[in-house]
Design a protein around this motif. Structure first.
Motif, PDB file in Angstrom:
ATOM      1  N   ILE A   1       0.806  -1.233   0.000  1.00  0.00           N
ATOM      2  CA  ILE A   1       0.000   0.000   0.000  1.00  0.00           C
ATOM      3  C   ILE A   1       0.829   1.270   0.000  1.00  0.00           C
ATOM      4  O   ILE A   1       0.286   2.363  -0.200  1.00  0.00           O
ATOM      5  CB  ILE A   1      -0.954   0.041   1.214  1.00  0.00           C
ATOM      6  CG1 ILE A   1      -0.170   0.093   2.520  1.00  0.00           C
ATOM      7  CG2 ILE A   1      -1.902  -1.150   1.196  1.00  0.00           C
ATOM      8  CD1 ILE A   1      -1.020   0.424   3.736  1.00  0.00           C
ATOM      9  N   LYS A   2       2.131   1.160   0.219  1.00  0.00           N
ATOM     10  CA  LYS A   2       2.941   2.356   0.418  1.00  0.00           C
ATOM     11  C   LYS A   2       2.962   3.266  -0.800  1.00  0.00           C
ATOM     12  O   LYS A   2       3.112   4.487  -0.672  1.00  0.00           O
ATOM     13  CB  LYS A   2       4.361   1.978   0.806  1.00  0.00           C
ATOM     14  CG  LYS A   2       5.173   1.319  -0.290  1.00  0.00           C
ATOM     15  CD  LYS A   2       6.588   1.018   0.169  1.00  0.00           C
ATOM     16  CE  LYS A   2       7.456   0.461  -0.946  1.00  0.00           C
ATOM     17  NZ  LYS A   2       8.836   0.181  -0.476  1.00  0.00           N
ATOM     18  N   SER A   3       2.800   2.702  -2.002  1.00  0.00           N
ATOM     19  CA  SER A   3       2.863   3.521  -3.217  1.00  0.00           C
ATOM     20  C   SER A   3       1.540   4.201  -3.537  1.00  0.00           C
ATOM     21  O   SER A   3       1.500   5.101  -4.377  1.00  0.00           O
ATOM     22  CB  SER A   3       3.303   2.655  -4.403  1.00  0.00           C
ATOM     23  OG  SER A   3       4.605   2.153  -4.195  1.00  0.00           O
ATOM     24  N   PHE A   4       0.444   3.781  -2.887  1.00  0.00           N
ATOM     25  CA  PHE A   4      -0.849   4.446  -3.084  1.00  0.00           C
ATOM     26  C   PHE A   4      -0.942   5.591  -2.076  1.00  0.00           C
ATOM     27  O   PHE A   4      -1.611   5.498  -1.050  1.00  0.00           O
ATOM     28  CB  PHE A   4      -1.999   3.458  -2.914  1.00  0.00           C
ATOM     29  CG  PHE A   4      -2.049   2.409  -3.978  1.00  0.00           C
ATOM     30  CD1 PHE A   4      -2.434   2.731  -5.274  1.00  0.00           C
ATOM     31  CD2 PHE A   4      -1.695   1.098  -3.704  1.00  0.00           C
ATOM     32  CE1 PHE A   4      -2.471   1.772  -6.267  1.00  0.00           C
ATOM     33  CE2 PHE A   4      -1.732   0.137  -4.688  1.00  0.00           C
ATOM     34  CZ  PHE A   4      -2.116   0.468  -5.978  1.00  0.00           C
ATOM     35  N   SER A   5      -0.243   6.665  -2.381  1.00  0.00           N
ATOM     36  CA  SER A   5      -0.081   7.753  -1.420  1.00  0.00           C
ATOM     37  C   SER A   5      -1.232   8.746  -1.424  1.00  0.00           C
ATOM     38  O   SER A   5      -1.356   9.566  -0.519  1.00  0.00           O
ATOM     39  CB  SER A   5       1.231   8.500  -1.700  1.00  0.00           C
ATOM     40  OG  SER A   5       1.308   8.891  -3.054  1.00  0.00           O
ATOM     41  N   ARG A   6      -2.084   8.715  -2.452  1.00  0.00           N
ATOM     42  CA  ARG A   6      -3.223   9.637  -2.468  1.00  0.00           C
ATOM     43  C   ARG A   6      -4.209   9.217  -1.383  1.00  0.00           C
ATOM     44  O   ARG A   6      -4.669   8.082  -1.360  1.00  0.00           O
ATOM     45  CB  ARG A   6      -3.897   9.627  -3.847  1.00  0.00           C
ATOM     46  CG  ARG A   6      -4.900  10.770  -4.013  1.00  0.00           C
ATOM     47  CD  ARG A   6      -5.504  10.762  -5.411  1.00  0.00           C
ATOM     48  NE  ARG A   6      -4.501  11.019  -6.432  1.00  0.00           N
ATOM     49  CZ  ARG A   6      -4.014  12.214  -6.717  1.00  0.00           C
ATOM     50  NH1 ARG A   6      -4.413  13.269  -6.031  1.00  0.00           N
ATOM     51  NH2 ARG A   6      -3.113  12.363  -7.669  1.00  0.00           N
ATOM     52  N   TRP A   7      -4.541  10.139  -0.506  1.00  0.00           N
ATOM     53  CA  TRP A   7      -5.319   9.817   0.687  1.00  0.00           C
ATOM     54  C   TRP A   7      -6.807   9.775   0.364  1.00  0.00           C
ATOM     55  O   TRP A   7      -7.430  10.793   0.105  1.00  0.00           O
ATOM     56  CB  TRP A   7      -5.037  10.849   1.774  1.00  0.00           C
ATOM     57  CG  TRP A   7      -5.662  10.499   3.093  1.00  0.00           C
ATOM     58  CD1 TRP A   7      -5.952   9.260   3.567  1.00  0.00           C
ATOM     59  CD2 TRP A   7      -6.078  11.409   4.109  1.00  0.00           C
ATOM     60  NE1 TRP A   7      -6.497   9.324   4.816  1.00  0.00           N
ATOM     61  CE2 TRP A   7      -6.595  10.645   5.173  1.00  0.00           C
ATOM     62  CE3 TRP A   7      -6.052  12.792   4.228  1.00  0.00           C
ATOM     63  CZ2 TRP A   7      -7.090  11.219   6.336  1.00  0.00           C
ATOM     64  CZ3 TRP A   7      -6.540  13.366   5.395  1.00  0.00           C
ATOM     65  CH2 TRP A   7      -7.048  12.585   6.433  1.00  0.00           C
ATOM     66  N   GLU A   8      -7.393   8.573   0.402  1.00  0.00           N
ATOM     67  CA  GLU A   8      -8.836   8.411   0.214  1.00  0.00           C
ATOM     68  C   GLU A   8      -9.483   8.333   1.593  1.00  0.00           C
ATOM     69  O   GLU A   8      -9.782   7.258   2.107  1.00  0.00           O
ATOM     70  CB  GLU A   8      -9.119   7.152  -0.615  1.00  0.00           C
ATOM     71  CG  GLU A   8      -8.489   7.153  -1.997  1.00  0.00           C
ATOM     72  CD  GLU A   8      -9.124   8.176  -2.936  1.00  0.00           C
ATOM     73  OE1 GLU A   8     -10.200   8.692  -2.598  1.00  0.00           O
ATOM     74  OE2 GLU A   8      -8.526   8.457  -3.992  1.00  0.00           O
ATOM     75  N   TYR A   9      -9.692   9.492   2.186  1.00  0.00           N
ATOM     76  CA  TYR A   9     -10.064   9.549   3.598  1.00  0.00           C
ATOM     77  C   TYR A   9     -11.470   9.024   3.889  1.00  0.00           C
ATOM     78  O   TYR A   9     -11.802   8.722   5.027  1.00  0.00           O
ATOM     79  CB  TYR A   9      -9.931  10.983   4.126  1.00  0.00           C
ATOM     80  CG  TYR A   9     -10.778  11.995   3.395  1.00  0.00           C
ATOM     81  CD1 TYR A   9     -12.070  12.273   3.802  1.00  0.00           C
ATOM     82  CD2 TYR A   9     -10.268  12.677   2.282  1.00  0.00           C
ATOM     83  CE1 TYR A   9     -12.839  13.197   3.126  1.00  0.00           C
ATOM     84  CE2 TYR A   9     -11.039  13.598   1.604  1.00  0.00           C
ATOM     85  CZ  TYR A   9     -12.322  13.853   2.026  1.00  0.00           C
ATOM     86  OH  TYR A   9     -13.092  14.763   1.349  1.00  0.00           O
TER      87      TYR A   9
END
Length: 694
Positions: free
Chosen positions: A108-116
């Motif tokens: 998951i580290k590369s999916f940095s866009r925050w889907e809050y």
């Protein structure tokens, strides 16, 4: 003549009376029928599930009735008892323990866009028998570690048979809980721990895991709810206007203390159409309506200070937006459109939070245009993406793509796998977990991949035809592999032997509930003495065609006959052998060889684990953080305490159903050692409604 007329007159009057009586009877009958129809139309029907259409994971085995998703397809069997029951549904994981491990963080580290707005970790799609034209409410019977419900969807069946899912409730929107004794309490802010429900009563002294979830993003508290049996009641009245018989539930169990279990899910409503129509209050998750189709935008004031920022600064600001907000912002002006829709904004694209809105249209008319620089792509949980759209998207991404997540994508076929292999030759991380629609032959093209670091095929039909050559071709790069619940591997012993012999960089191996590992097979993979004749008999159990196929594969991968040791596996850190039952002495030899690097060791239901094995763990596994000994009925308190004293980093220890470990000793250890002990117990009932279970 007079007599005849009189007789006719009397007969006439009698006929009139009979007709009048019949009319009155008919009128009465019509009234009765009308009342029956009215009652039928307005009668509230209670329905239990008849089938499970799809789900993300389950604790139980595919070949078992214990802890499986189909257990909710019945009336309540456990409620109002509280405790661990094999007749309930339990998902594969719980709490922060899995998601804080390096193997998960790497994915998951590369999916940095925050889907809050997205915190769900599991889902289940439920089918009921009758269409409900007016849904009133949904009742979820929670009988162990409650409070994990995250989102509720209802399914609208289209003419082509496909379902369109509409979100009708999201935590912490208002809901009710029904406690034992039919006491109903309205929860308006999502807070439902003991202090919130019973502020005038002394709270129990139960430990929680607050420190362990500090890095986990969630909307739930820790623990998420008071540990008592309850019914969660979600109101559906006036929330949508179409008839339905499909419900989807999503769960976030990252803050529960132990496995969360569900007894059943009851749908209440009217199964006949009425004159009144329900209001529509549906929140869409679709991105299609937001996608800008052309260059036309509503221009902002160009004097805005925001637009005066340098390109790179404004680009970084946009990078912190979730995907929905990014697309919204791109429609405001041309300047922001260039920043928001720059291909570098799409280097990592996580579409799992928008699983319900990712359509063929959105792929072909939007993502295909902007994903030329995409390196990390998640289509997990998405529905019905056509092969042509999938082909177009991966064709655009192919030059750079190194990670692809297709978890629970049941539309996949062998053709999709061929597209992945043809286009994504540099793929390093591939997740196909729970893609049960793929048969064992569909996976075969994967053997041509040569750069895999992480492979997740949990609960799939993959077998030795794919895995043996795949392991050989990726032996230098393979780091993490999840074969959990893969029960059609056939040559499990050969697959595990090749992994242990060739994959020097292996860090994580998950063999949860795999079939086909005999005690002899376990011994053969770590250098213990084994019976070679039994190995030959194992091969003879295959069909003649399979024997010939195995012989060719063994020859092509140069399968080792035995392994003298596994000390070459210097990086092995996470091992799950749950429900595989290795023989006595295996664990001792195993940790003597690789224990120095282990941080996680799950030996769930491994009944042969003994005190010598536990002593070896205490001696060789100084870095251990997580240890699962559930069902180890012969280990003693002395051996376990040696582990507690030696493993200074230990944060998690499951001692459920360890018969020789007393509850009093666990309570003492809980005070003495600042770690999280797990201790399950059978369903029970409390006469005191203000008593919380441990």
């Amino acid at each position: 003549m007079m007599l005849t007329c009189t007789a006719l007159y009397l007969i006439r009057n009698q006929l009139i009376n009979v007709l009048r009586l019949n009319q009155e009877t008919n009128a009465n009958n019509d009234h009765v029928v009308s009342k029956i129809l009215s009652k039928t139309i307005h009668r509230i029907v209670e329905q239990i599930p008849i089938a499970i259409r799809d789900f993300s994971s389950q604790y139980g085995s595919n070949r078992s009735d214990s802890y499986v998703v189909t257990n909710i397809c019945s009336h309540a069997e456990i409620y109002p008892l509280y405790g661990d029951s094999s007749h309930a549904l339990a998902f594969r994981t719980y709490g922060p323990w899995w998601i804080t491990m390096p193997s998960y963080k790497e994915t998951i580290k590369s999916f940095s866009r925050w889907e809050y707005n997205f915190t769900s970790r599991d889902f289940i799609e439920i089918e009921y028998h009758d269409l409900v034209y007016e849904c009133l409410h949904l009742c979820i019977y929670e009988t162990y570690n409650p409070g994990t419900l995250d989102v509720v969807y209802v399914g609208q069946e289209e003419d082509d048979g496909n379902l369109t899912w509409h979100r009708v409730w999201t935590f912490p929107e208002p809901f009710s809980i029904i406690l034992y004794g039919d006491e109903e309490m309205l929860i308006e802010d999502g807070r439902q721990i003991f202090d919130d429900l019973f502020p005038n009563h002394v709270p129990p002294n139960n430990s929680t895991n607050v420190k362990h979830i500090s890095g986990v993003y969630t909307h739930h508290t820790c623990p998420p709810a008071s540990r008592i049996p309850r019914i969660v009641k979600i109101s559906l009245k006036n929330k949508f206007s179409f008839p339905t018989r499909f419900i989807r539930l999503q769960f976030d169990h990252s803050t529960v203390n132990y496995y969360s279990e569900i007894d059943t899910v009851i749908l209440y409503g009217r199964t006949s159409p009425s004159d009144s129509s329900s209001l529509s209050n549906i929140e869409s998750t679709s991105l299609s309506s937001l996608i800008p189709l052309d260059e036309h935008t509503n221009e902002m004031n160009t004097s805005s200070d925001l637009l005066k920022l340098p390109f790179d600064v404004l680009f970084i600001i946009c990078y912190y937006l979730d995907m929905r907000s990014l697309i919204y912002l791109s429609s405001t002006c041309r300047v922001l459109r260039t920043r928001c829709l720059h291909p570098l904004q799409f280097q990592s694209v996580n579409l799992q939070p928008y699983w319900n809105g990712i359509t063929n249209y959105s792929i072909e008319n939007f993502f295909r245009q902007y994903c030329s620089q995409t390196r990390h792509l998640s289509l997990a949980w998405t529905k019905s993406i056509q092969c042509s759209s999938f082909n177009q998207l991966l064709n655009i991404c192919s030059a750079n793509l190194v990670q692809l997540n297709l978890a629970c994508c049941q539309y996949l076929t062998g053709q999709y796998i061929k597209i992945i292999v043809n286009y994504c030759t540099h793929i390093e991380i591939l997740n196909l977990e729970n893609c049960i629609s793929l048969n064992h032959l569909d996976f075969i093209p994967l053997k041509y991949l040569q750069h895999l670091r992480i492979l997740n095929v949990y609960r799939t039909n993959i077998d030795y035809r794919t895995l043996l050559p795949l392991i050989e071709n990726n032996k230098k790069s393979l780091e993490n592999i999840n074969l959990g619940s893969c029960q059609k591997l056939s040559d499990t012993a050969g697959i595990v032997k090749l992994l242990f012999a060739r994959c020097l960089n292996l860090r994580t191996i998950d063999l949860w509930r795999i079939q086909g590992l005999s005690q002899n097979s376990f011994c053969s993979v770590i250098g213990l003495q084994f019976d070679l004749s039994e190995e030959k008999r194992r091969i003879l159990n295959f069909s003649k065609d399979e024997q010939e196929e195995l012989a060719l594969l063994y020859s092509s991968v140069n399968m080792p006959k035995d392994i003298s040791s596994i000390t070459h596996m210097k990086y092995l850190s996470e091992v799950d052998l749950g429900w595989t039952d290795p023989p006595a002495g295996f664990i001792k030899s195993f940790v003597q060889q690789v224990g120095q690097s282990l941080i996680k060791l799950f030996l769930t239901a491994c009944r042969c684990v003994n005190n010598e094995d536990i002593d070896a763990i205490s001696e060789h596994c100084a870095r251990l953080r997580q240890l699962d000994l559930l069902g180890s009925s012969i280990i003693t308190e002395t051996s376990v305490e040696n582990v507690l004293k030696s493993c200074k980093d230990l944060e998690f220890l499951d001692l459920s159903f360890c018969d020789k470990i007393s509850n009093d000793m666990v309570s003492l250890w809980t005070c003495q050692y600042k770690i999280c002990f797990k201790r399950s117990y059978s369903p029970t009932v409390s006469d005191d409604p203000y008593t919380e279970f441990p």
